[in-house]
Design a protein around this motif. Structure first.
Motif, short mmCIF file in Angstrom:
data_model
loop_
_atom_site.label_atom_id
_atom_site.label_comp_id
_atom_site.label_asym_id
_atom_site.label_seq_id
_atom_site.Cartn_x
_atom_site.Cartn_y
_atom_site.Cartn_z
N MET A 200 -84.38 -5.92 -85.80
CA MET A 200 -85.24 -6.73 -85.31
C MET A 200 -85.93 -6.16 -84.28
N MET A 201 -86.36 -5.45 -84.28
CA MET A 201 -87.56 -4.76 -83.94
C MET A 201 -88.40 -4.24 -84.76
N GLU A 202 -88.22 -4.31 -85.95
CA GLU A 202 -89.29 -4.09 -87.12
C GLU A 202 -89.88 -5.73 -87.73
N LEU A 203 -88.78 -6.36 -87.45
CA LEU A 203 -89.03 -7.82 -88.07
C LEU A 203 -89.95 -8.95 -86.49
N THR A 204 -89.65 -8.19 -85.83
CA THR A 204 -90.49 -9.05 -84.31
C THR A 204 -92.35 -8.28 -84.70
N ALA A 205 -92.33 -6.67 -85.29
CA ALA A 205 -93.13 -6.28 -84.97
C ALA A 205 -94.21 -7.08 -86.37
N LEU A 206 -93.50 -7.44 -87.20
CA LEU A 206 -94.18 -7.77 -88.90
C LEU A 206 -94.89 -9.05 -88.03
N GLU A 207 -93.85 -9.42 -87.72
CA GLU A 207 -94.28 -11.21 -87.65
C GLU A 207 -95.74 -11.39 -86.24
N THR A 208 -95.77 -10.16 -85.34
CA THR A 208 -96.69 -10.06 -84.92
C THR A 208 -97.59 -9.98 -85.46
N ARG A 209 -98.19 -9.52 -86.44
CA ARG A 209 -98.96 -9.27 -87.39
C ARG A 209 -99.96 -10.71 -87.56
N ARG A 210 -101.34 -10.68 -87.93
CA ARG A 210 -101.97 -11.43 -88.50
C ARG A 210 -102.48 -11.41 -89.70
N VAL A 211 -102.89 -9.79 -89.49
CA VAL A 211 -102.54 -9.47 -90.80
C VAL A 211 -102.37 -7.99 -91.22
N LEU A 212 -102.59 -7.10 -92.18
CA LEU A 212 -101.66 -6.10 -92.53
C LEU A 212 -103.32 -4.57 -91.73
N ASP A 213 -101.98 -4.00 -91.41
CA ASP A 213 -102.86 -2.93 -90.50
C ASP A 213 -103.20 -1.99 -91.27
N ARG A 214 -102.76 -2.08 -92.79
CA ARG A 214 -103.08 -0.85 -93.30
C ARG A 214 -103.40 -1.85 -95.05
N SER A 215 -103.94 -1.32 -95.55
CA SER A 215 -103.80 -1.95 -96.84
C SER A 215 -104.91 -1.24 -97.65
N GLU A 216 -104.59 -0.63 -98.97
CA GLU A 216 -104.91 0.04 -100.27
C GLU A 216 -104.00 -0.41 -101.74
N PRO A 217 -105.33 -0.58 -102.55
CA PRO A 217 -104.55 -0.54 -103.86
C PRO A 217 -103.29 0.84 -103.91
N VAL A 218 -101.99 -0.66 -104.92
CA VAL A 218 -100.96 0.40 -105.19
C VAL A 218 -100.19 -0.10 -106.90
N ALA A 219 -99.71 0.89 -107.04
CA ALA A 219 -99.59 1.36 -108.15
C ALA A 219 -97.72 0.89 -107.97
N VAL B 182 -101.38 -3.86 -107.44
CA VAL B 182 -101.35 -5.11 -106.21
C VAL B 182 -102.10 -4.02 -104.49
N GLU B 183 -103.25 -4.59 -104.09
CA GLU B 183 -103.44 -4.79 -102.28
C GLU B 183 -102.38 -5.12 -101.02
#
Length: 478
Positions: free
Chosen positions: A312-331, A365-366
């Motif tokens: 529940m804490m993980e899901l709540t933290a995700l829902e409060t995000r506007r965008v990804l805090d970390r983004s990089e190319p992922v194979a 993917v990014e």
């Protein structure tokens, strides 16, 4: 709470207090204004009646015979007058006439003839040659029985020989007062809410962009190489998230109440099991084997509650995000192979195999590699849990010109018709075939939020030939 939030709340409280004080003063002032208007009308009418009575004064004595006939005729009249919301069908004015000594010569109610009214304010002041008026209750304990009296002098040869006092029940115009108060309150509250809504819209449309600029600069600094297409895609995603925030704020969406209610419902069952086991363990004659079994139940239920809280804490933290805090190319190819290898030991315990099918070309993917691993891991765990012994879970990766598709298929019984629209709802879970127990019901909701953050999507359907297939769609990098 931040300093900015405290300042905003302080200003909001000042605004609410100011509006409340203004409304209180305005509402409180309505009744006196209506009384002043009614008194002004009574002054003119009493002076008119005094002039009428002066025509019948004989040698300083007031004759009320014609006055009596006048009010008998007035009280007997039949009429119907609709004054806005008030229907009027009878005359409620009352009057009495006194001589120069203040003794009542005539009373429309017929109850005070012969009484001494010389001490009453309206009569006493008028006999002294000044303006006289008073408000008196017919029933001392009931303010709704108040009557306003306004007196006028009756003169003969320049001397005051009597007084006529005209009365009007306050209740006759009380309906106008209450209606005016209600309308004022509605207008005031509506204006306050409209202003608050305007302030909210202004804050979202004018203040929010500063936060978006800050987020964009912070994101750009983390990128090893900034490409225009990548920046444009980030800005579109950020603006879309901001629009969703504004929509949620304007519609009054309240996640806290929803989470509290669903969390309470979910932990009720394991808490009841723990309490029941704890009560049974207090029995001194319980065999050791039974005692160990109940202790094991307590441990398992406690772990279930802990898992619900963590998810529940993980899901709540995700829902409060506007965008990804970390983004990089992922194979995705190596990531899926690694996840399949990690899932095989647990799957082997249930005699289930995990197979991987990857395209020849690398697929990038990014996104956030940690969140993507969590999403696919959840899908794999679900597929293994619902797979019968001796079957295979297929993990496949395909790519189109713009999208990557990660498909996880099991060979189980599939999704029941009644559950197809509920599988992504928080805390909704189906019983596992091998244990008949349910999970926390937060795994697929967690995957859905990860897909949204990556500007992708997730679907779970029954596959042709049996079993269920979950498909995670992600935009390609570049």
């Amino acid at each position: 709470m931040s300093r900015r939030s405290r300042i905003f709340l302080a200003l909001l409280l000042i605004y609410v207090a100011g509006i409340a004080g203004l409304l209180y003063r305005v509402v409180l002032d309505i009744d006196p204004r209506y009384r002043e208007s009614a008194e002004e009308a009574l002054v003119e009418t009493s002076q008119t009646l005094a002039s009428l009575l002066e025509q019948d004064v004989v040698a300083g004595a007031v004759n009320t015979a014609r006055f009596d006939a006048l009010f008998r005729s007035v009280y007997g009249r039949q009429f119907s007058a609709q004054i806005y919301g008030l229907h009027k069908s009878r005359v409620e004015l009352r009057a009495y006439v006194t001589d120069a000594a203040g003794r009542v010569l005539f009373d429309t109610l017929g109850a005070s003839v012969g009484a001494d009214f010389s001490r009453r304010a309206d009569v006493a002041r008028t006999l002294d040659g000044v303006y006289g008026a008073r408000t008196t209750r017919d029933v001392p304990a009931d303010p709704l029985t108040s009557v306003m009296y306004v007196a006028a002098p009756i003169r003969w040869n320049g001397e005051i020989v009597g007084v006529v006092s005209l009365g009007k029940p306050v209740q006759s115009f009380g309906q106008f007062v209450e209606d005016a108060r209600a309308r004022t309150l509605w207008v005031g509250v509506g204006s306050a809410l409209a202003l608050l809504l305007l302030a909210l819209i202004v804050s979202v449309w004018l203040v929010r962009p500063f936060g978006l600029v800050t987020d964009t600069v912070r994101w750009a600094r983390r990128q090893p190489r900034l490409r225009p297409r990548q920046l444009l895609r980030y800005l579109v995603g950020t603006l879309r998230a901001s629009v969703h925030e504004m929509r949620d704020a304007l519609t009054g969406r309240n996640y806290v109440a929803d989470y509290v209610q669903t969390f309470t419902h979910e932990v009720k069952s394991p808490l009841s099991a723990i309490r029941g086991a704890a009560e049974l363990l207090q029995e001194p004659a319980m065999p050791q084997a039974e005692r160990e079994r109940f202790l094991g139940n307590i441990g398992r239920e406690a772990e279930r509650i802990q898992e619900i809280v963590d998810r529940m804490m993980e899901l709540t933290a995700l829902e409060t995000r506007r965008v990804l805090d970390r983004s990089e190319p992922v194979a995705l190819g190596p990531l899926l192979e690694d996840l399949a290898a990690s899932a095989r030991p647990a799957a082997a315990m249930r005699q289930v195999e995990v197979a991987v099918r990857l395209p020849a070309q690398p697929v990038l993917v990014e996104g956030d590699p940690f969140l993507l691993r969590r999403a696919v891991s959840n899908l794999l765990d679900n597929a293994v849990d619902f797979s019968p012994a001796g079957s295979t879970v297929q993990l496949a990766l395909d790519a189109t010109a713009r999208q990557a598709r990660i498909a996880v298929r099991d060979r189980g019984a599939g999704i029941p018709d009644y559950a197809r629209d509920k599988v992504f709802q928080k805390f909704y879970s189906l019983a596992r075939p091998h244990s008949r127990k349910k999970s926390t019901g937060l795994g697929l909701a967690f995957v859905h939020e990860i897909a949204v953050l990556h500007r992708g999507g997730i679907a779970l359907v029954n596959a042709a030939g049996g079993g269920a297939e979950a498909t995670l769609v992600l935009p390609l990098s570049g």
